[in-house]
Design an enzyme around this catalytic site. Structure first.
Site, short mmCIF file in Angstrom:
data_model
loop_
_atom_site.label_atom_id
_atom_site.label_comp_id
_atom_site.label_asym_id
_atom_site.label_seq_id
_atom_site.Cartn_x
_atom_site.Cartn_y
_atom_site.Cartn_z
N CYS A 160 37.89 7.68 2.13
CA CYS A 160 38.55 7.27 1.01
C CYS A 160 38.41 8.28 -0.32
O CYS A 160 37.70 9.21 -0.32
CB CYS A 160 38.06 5.81 0.65
SG CYS A 160 38.82 4.83 -0.33
N ASP A 183 30.62 -3.99 1.61
CA ASP A 183 30.18 -2.88 0.80
C ASP A 183 29.02 -3.45 -0.01
O ASP A 183 28.87 -4.62 -0.29
CB ASP A 183 31.33 -2.38 -0.09
CG ASP A 183 31.05 -0.96 -0.71
OD1 ASP A 183 30.17 -0.56 -0.37
OD2 ASP A 183 32.08 -0.67 -1.52
#
Length: 229
Positions: A7, A139
């Site tokens: 990412c 997360d």
């Protein structure tokens, strides 16, 4: 095999290195407050240039957003020719259903509450988003930050949740701890950003090393599973 998303990409060489190493997903950030945010035209050019250079069947491009107007999200997904949308804010299931690409919904895991309470809250959220057709990502929760913290949450929580959900694990991952993460949590996938950077920039060598370590761990676990039968 454990899927991998790299990412926060901004350079073609990094995207190509990730694809060559075996990444399944490549992420671009569109969240306005992120230091990794990419201008929409730069993002569109990056995706186009990658597809012109890369002859393989994958990876897929993921646009990352958080608490942004639905119309803006759909416009950027279309303008930049993204394959999926990752929603890292407090987007509702109704919001997710109106996004014009398949959705990866991030649920943040707190460390400042009793584990049983955290498990129940996150389990309920994951179930609701899964039933709405979303892919699921866990997360680390950090006040005022919606991703890219470089910090891991309690992987025992992740392990319990991975028993009933196919999850992508994010938060504090690197080549140094990814074997432990896979062995303990057994996630469907992994998302890494700061763990493959040097001085705030993507590091091709770290990207390759991370993916190689994931692949090595998968092989070792597979062989161990076969030997125990």
């Amino acid at each position: 095999m454990t899927r991998v998303k790299i990412c926060g990409l901004s350079r073609l060489d990094d995207a190509l290195a990730a694809a060559e190493a075996g990444a399944d997903y490549l992420g671009i950030l569109f969240e306005p407050r992120s230091r990794r945010r990419l201008d929409e035209d730069v993002a569109r050019d990056l995706v186009q240039a990658f597809r012109e250079r890369w002859s393989g069947s994958g990876p897929q491009w993921v646009g990352v957003f958080a608490n942004q107007p639905l119309e803006e999200v759909n416009r950027l997904l279309t303008h930049c020719d993204m394959d999926l949308a990752q929603l890292s804010g407090q987007e509702s299931t109704e919001y997710c259903a109106q996004v014009c690409r398949p959705v990866v919904k991030v649920v943040h895991v707190r460390s400042d509450a009793p584990q049983d309470n955290v498990l129940e809250d996150v389990q309920n959220a994951l179930t609701a988003y899964r039933e709405s057709g979303c892919m699921l990502m866990l997360d680390t929760y950090k006040e005022g930050v919606l991703g890219g913290t470089g910090q891991a949450f309690n992987w025992e929580v992740g392990r319990e949740l991975a028993r009933s959900h196919s999850i992508v694990l994010a938060g504090g991952l690197s080549a140094e701890n990814v074997t432990e993460a896979i062995s303990r949590v057994r996630p469907w996938g992994l998302d890494v950003s700061s763990g493959v950077e040097t001085d705030g920039r993507k590091d091709e060598a770290k990207i390759v090393r991370f993916i190689e370590q994931v692949q090595r761990t998968d092989r070792e676990l597979s062989l161990g599973s076969e030997a125990s039968r």
